[in-house]
Design a protein around this motif. Structure first.
Motif, short mmCIF file in Angstrom:
data_model
loop_
_atom_site.label_atom_id
_atom_site.label_comp_id
_atom_site.label_asym_id
_atom_site.label_seq_id
_atom_site.Cartn_x
_atom_site.Cartn_y
_atom_site.Cartn_z
N LEU A 34 0.85 -1.20 0.00
CA LEU A 34 0.00 0.00 0.00
C LEU A 34 0.88 1.24 0.00
O LEU A 34 0.84 2.06 0.93
CB LEU A 34 -0.95 0.00 1.21
CG LEU A 34 -2.02 -1.09 1.23
CD1 LEU A 34 -2.79 -1.05 2.55
CD2 LEU A 34 -2.97 -0.95 0.05
N GLY A 35 1.65 1.39 -1.04
CA GLY A 35 2.57 2.51 -1.14
C GLY A 35 3.99 2.03 -1.34
O GLY A 35 4.28 0.84 -1.16
N LEU A 163 -3.95 -0.34 -12.22
CA LEU A 163 -3.14 0.73 -11.64
C LEU A 163 -2.74 0.34 -10.22
O LEU A 163 -3.57 -0.12 -9.43
CB LEU A 163 -3.92 2.03 -11.61
CG LEU A 163 -4.21 2.67 -12.98
CD1 LEU A 163 -5.21 3.80 -12.82
CD2 LEU A 163 -2.92 3.18 -13.62
N VAL A 164 -1.48 0.54 -9.89
CA VAL A 164 -0.99 0.09 -8.59
C VAL A 164 -1.66 0.85 -7.46
O VAL A 164 -1.96 2.04 -7.57
CB VAL A 164 0.55 0.24 -8.48
CG1 VAL A 164 1.25 -0.69 -9.46
CG2 VAL A 164 0.98 1.68 -8.69
N TRP A 165 -1.95 0.13 -6.38
CA TRP A 165 -2.46 0.64 -5.11
C TRP A 165 -3.89 1.17 -5.20
O TRP A 165 -4.39 1.73 -4.23
CB TRP A 165 -1.54 1.73 -4.53
CG TRP A 165 -0.12 1.30 -4.47
CD1 TRP A 165 0.36 0.05 -4.17
CD2 TRP A 165 1.02 2.11 -4.73
NE1 TRP A 165 1.73 0.03 -4.22
CE2 TRP A 165 2.17 1.28 -4.57
CE3 TRP A 165 1.21 3.44 -5.08
CZ2 TRP A 165 3.47 1.75 -4.75
CZ3 TRP A 165 2.50 3.91 -5.26
CH2 TRP A 165 3.61 3.07 -5.09
N ARG A 166 -4.56 0.98 -6.34
CA ARG A 166 -5.94 1.42 -6.49
C ARG A 166 -6.84 0.22 -6.78
O ARG A 166 -6.45 -0.70 -7.49
CB ARG A 166 -6.05 2.46 -7.61
CG ARG A 166 -5.64 3.85 -7.16
CD ARG A 166 -5.05 4.68 -8.27
NE ARG A 166 -3.66 4.32 -8.53
CZ ARG A 166 -2.86 4.95 -9.38
NH1 ARG A 166 -3.33 5.97 -10.07
NH2 ARG A 166 -1.61 4.56 -9.55
N ARG A 182 7.70 13.86 -5.85
CA ARG A 182 8.91 13.10 -6.17
C ARG A 182 8.69 11.61 -5.95
O ARG A 182 9.11 10.78 -6.77
CB ARG A 182 10.08 13.58 -5.31
CG ARG A 182 10.52 15.00 -5.59
CD ARG A 182 11.85 15.30 -4.92
NE ARG A 182 11.82 15.09 -3.48
CZ ARG A 182 11.45 16.00 -2.59
NH1 ARG A 182 11.03 17.19 -3.00
NH2 ARG A 182 11.49 15.75 -1.29
N ARG A 183 8.06 11.26 -4.84
CA ARG A 183 7.94 9.86 -4.47
C ARG A 183 6.94 9.11 -5.37
O ARG A 183 7.14 7.95 -5.71
CB ARG A 183 7.52 9.76 -3.00
CG ARG A 183 7.28 8.36 -2.46
CD ARG A 183 8.56 7.52 -2.45
NE ARG A 183 9.58 8.08 -1.62
CZ ARG A 183 9.71 7.86 -0.30
NH1 ARG A 183 8.81 7.11 0.32
NH2 ARG A 183 10.69 8.38 0.37
N TYR A 184 5.85 9.79 -5.73
CA TYR A 184 4.76 9.08 -6.41
C TYR A 184 4.69 9.33 -7.91
O TYR A 184 3.90 8.65 -8.60
CB TYR A 184 3.43 9.44 -5.75
CG TYR A 184 3.28 8.80 -4.40
CD1 TYR A 184 2.75 7.53 -4.26
CD2 TYR A 184 3.74 9.45 -3.26
CE1 TYR A 184 2.64 6.93 -3.02
CE2 TYR A 184 3.64 8.85 -2.01
CZ TYR A 184 3.09 7.60 -1.90
OH TYR A 184 3.00 6.99 -0.66
N ALA A 185 5.48 10.26 -8.44
CA ALA A 185 5.42 10.54 -9.88
C ALA A 185 5.60 9.28 -10.73
O ALA A 185 4.87 9.09 -11.71
CB ALA A 185 6.47 11.59 -10.26
N PRO A 186 6.51 8.35 -10.40
CA PRO A 186 6.67 7.16 -11.23
C PRO A 186 5.48 6.20 -11.16
O PRO A 186 5.40 5.27 -11.96
CB PRO A 186 7.94 6.49 -10.66
CG PRO A 186 8.63 7.53 -9.85
CD PRO A 186 7.53 8.40 -9.32
N HIS A 187 4.57 6.42 -10.19
CA HIS A 187 3.50 5.45 -9.95
C HIS A 187 2.12 5.95 -10.36
O HIS A 187 1.14 5.21 -10.23
CB HIS A 187 3.46 5.09 -8.46
CG HIS A 187 4.78 4.66 -7.91
ND1 HIS A 187 5.38 3.46 -8.25
CD2 HIS A 187 5.64 5.28 -7.05
CE1 HIS A 187 6.53 3.35 -7.61
NE2 HIS A 187 6.71 4.44 -6.88
N LEU A 188 2.02 7.19 -10.85
CA LEU A 188 0.71 7.77 -11.13
C LEU A 188 -0.05 6.94 -12.16
O LEU A 188 -1.27 6.77 -12.04
CB LEU A 188 0.85 9.22 -11.60
CG LEU A 188 1.41 10.20 -10.56
CD1 LEU A 188 1.56 11.59 -11.17
CD2 LEU A 188 0.51 10.27 -9.33
N ARG A 189 0.64 6.46 -13.17
CA ARG A 189 0.00 5.64 -14.20
C ARG A 189 0.61 4.26 -14.30
O ARG A 189 0.38 3.53 -15.27
CB ARG A 189 0.10 6.34 -15.57
CG ARG A 189 -0.50 7.73 -15.63
CD ARG A 189 -1.97 7.77 -15.24
NE ARG A 189 -2.80 6.89 -16.05
CZ ARG A 189 -4.08 6.63 -15.80
NH1 ARG A 189 -4.67 7.17 -14.74
NH2 ARG A 189 -4.77 5.84 -16.59
#
Length: 238
Positions: A34-35, A163-166, A182-189
């Motif tokens: 979860l993150g 989509l991860v974590w959703r 910074r932390r989540y930009a690679p994971h938005l899509r």
């Protein structure tokens, strides 16, 4: 009555008021599904949204769970940071049902990460509130502004996503701070070929952590049954 050093009497000092308390379903760590990274997971108790297909029905009843002082959670977070955890995830239940306690927890978590020299450890909150509902509530907006990232929206079992974590395609991962960006930009899509699930065993239960796709939990239950492991009850069926 109390007596001072010079013999004068005075009223006894009032006891310190209790600190903020959060109604909690469970606390687990390390959580990896979860993150990003290894995280402390806090699941709050109470959710009026009652989304169909929710895997965490045990968190719906506001009378369930137990009260936990935010200060205790802050100490646990402090130890987690010392052990190298990368973030804190607050899920539920519905965290925005306890806005004051949630704000106190996020404020305490921020203080602890700064004191520990771990400003890179992020704070992620899940909420079933829709973006328009959050925008219409100054209180909810102020609370969530304390988080680095937020995942918003009702769970809709008929709209699966990879989509991860959703849990469903309507849910949005929104960054709210520069650290979150910074932390989540690679994971938005970012998508995953299969759900990232994690199993933790405690002395009272088997905890399945993550966001499964429709049918995944039933398939897991059948697989475990074939191996001789059966559940007396579970949290994903009425």
């Amino acid at each position: 009555m109390d007596v001072s050093d010079d013999g004068r009497t005075g009223a006894r000092p009032a006891p310190e008021p209790p600190g903020p308390v959060l109604r909690v379903s469970q606390v687990l760590g390390p959580v990896t599904a979860l993150g990003p990274g290894r995280r402390l997971g806090v699941w709050v108790q109470g959710c009026p949204l009652a989304c169909a297909g929710c895997m965490s029905r045990q968190t719906w009843d506001p009378r369930g769970g137990h009260d936990v002082e935010v200060e205790w959670l802050a100490r646990l977070w402090r130890r987690s940071l010392a052990e190298g955890y990368d973030g804190l995830t607050v899920s539920g239940g519905e965290p925005l049902e306890q806005p004051a306690a949630l704000a106190a927890l996020l404020d305490a978590a921020d203080r602890e990460r700064l004191a520990a020299g771990r400003a890179d450890a992020d704070l992620l909150v899940y909420t079933g509130w829709e973006d328009a509902e959050i925008a219409a509530s100054p209180e909810a907006t102020a609370v969530l502004d304390r988080a680095d990232a937020v995942i918003t929206g009702r769970y809709r079992v008929g709209e699966p996503t990879s989509l991860v974590w959703r849990g469903s395609a309507n849910q949005r991962l929104i960054t709210r701070t520069s650290l979150g960006g910074r932390r989540y930009a690679p994971h938005l899509r970012r998508t995953a070929d299969r759900p990232e699930l994690q199993i933790q065993v405690t002395d009272r239960a088997v905890h399945i952590v993550g966001v499964p796709r429709p049918g995944e939990l039933s398939a897991l239950e059948r697989d475990l049954s074939a191996r001789g492991v059966t559940f007396r009850e579970n949290t994903w069926r009425p």
